[in-house]
Every structure is written in structure tokens, then in C-alpha cells.
Design a protein around this motif. Sequence first.
Motif, PDB file in Angstrom:
ATOM      1  N   GLN A  77     -88.062 -61.064 -51.875  1.00  0.00           N
ATOM      2  CA  GLN A  77     -88.739 -61.959 -52.810  1.00  0.00           C
ATOM      3  C   GLN A  77     -87.697 -62.643 -53.697  1.00  0.00           C
ATOM      4  N   GLN A  78     -87.758 -63.961 -53.786  1.00  0.00           N
ATOM      5  CA  GLN A  78     -86.922 -64.721 -54.718  1.00  0.00           C
ATOM      6  C   GLN A  78     -87.637 -64.657 -56.073  1.00  0.00           C
ATOM      7  N   VAL A  79     -86.972 -64.125 -57.103  1.00  0.00           N
ATOM      8  CA  VAL A  79     -87.626 -63.890 -58.387  1.00  0.00           C
ATOM      9  C   VAL A  79     -86.763 -64.355 -59.558  1.00  0.00           C
ATOM     10  N   THR A  80     -87.410 -64.429 -60.704  1.00  0.00           N
ATOM     11  CA  THR A  80     -86.748 -64.680 -61.982  1.00  0.00           C
ATOM     12  C   THR A  80     -87.028 -63.481 -62.873  1.00  0.00           C
ATOM     13  N   ILE A  81     -86.030 -63.067 -63.632  1.00  0.00           N
ATOM     14  CA  ILE A  81     -86.237 -62.004 -64.615  1.00  0.00           C
ATOM     15  C   ILE A  81     -86.877 -62.655 -65.834  1.00  0.00           C
TER      16      ILE A  81
END
Length: 120
Positions: free
Chosen positions: A19-23
Motif C-alpha cells: 500500500q502506498q501511504v502517507t503518515i
Amino acid sequence: MKIAVEEGQNKAVLADGLQQVTITHIEEGVSEHKGTPFFAVRFENEDGYVSQRFYQSKAGMPAIIKLFDMVGIDAQEEKELDTKQLEGKQLTIEVGERSYNDPENHNERTLKQAINFLAS
């Protein structure tokens, strides 16, 4: 009863896999059982989120260092890392399940969490 709904609470837990995610959020605390400091990271994308605790312990430091490294923050000896630097950073995580025995009731619990971190 009135229930307040905060931003992001309508999202589902992320599916297993890459999964490509942002914190999007960092929360700091202390473990309930051993008093070990931790920070909890919310990894999020348009499909959902997963939260994970990172414990500041000898066993937990390799995962903390890898997380910082994967978002481009170099962990150097004798230097402190600031968890607030993680907010807004993007990376790829592998989502999966981890099981452990609950120390209170000794029942097995399963958590969905990031089991690997990759640079974006």
C-alpha cells in the motif's frame, strides 16, 4: 447519545498487501503493562488506514530506524530522532497480520499492521 465523528474515522482498515501511504498522525504514549515509551503511526491512503505502535526498546529500535530511513530521515548514532518529522511523509508499506498473547487474559489477539516498509 451523541457521537462525534472526526476526520478519517469513516475509512476502513487497509487490505493486506503493498500500500502506498502517507503518515497522517503520530501519537506518543507509554505501554500499559511495562511502561515502555512508544509512538503510534497512522498510515493512510484513499482506501483506508492502518495504525501501528513502535516501542522504544532494544527489540523495537530496528523497526524505528528502518521507518525513518524509508522516508529519507537518516538515523545517526548519538543523535535523537523526532517523531514529528514523520508526519506527511510517504512510503510503501506491506500490510499484514501479527498475532500475540494478550498479557491481561492470555488470549491470542491478531492485529493488522505494517509488516514491512519500502521507500516510495
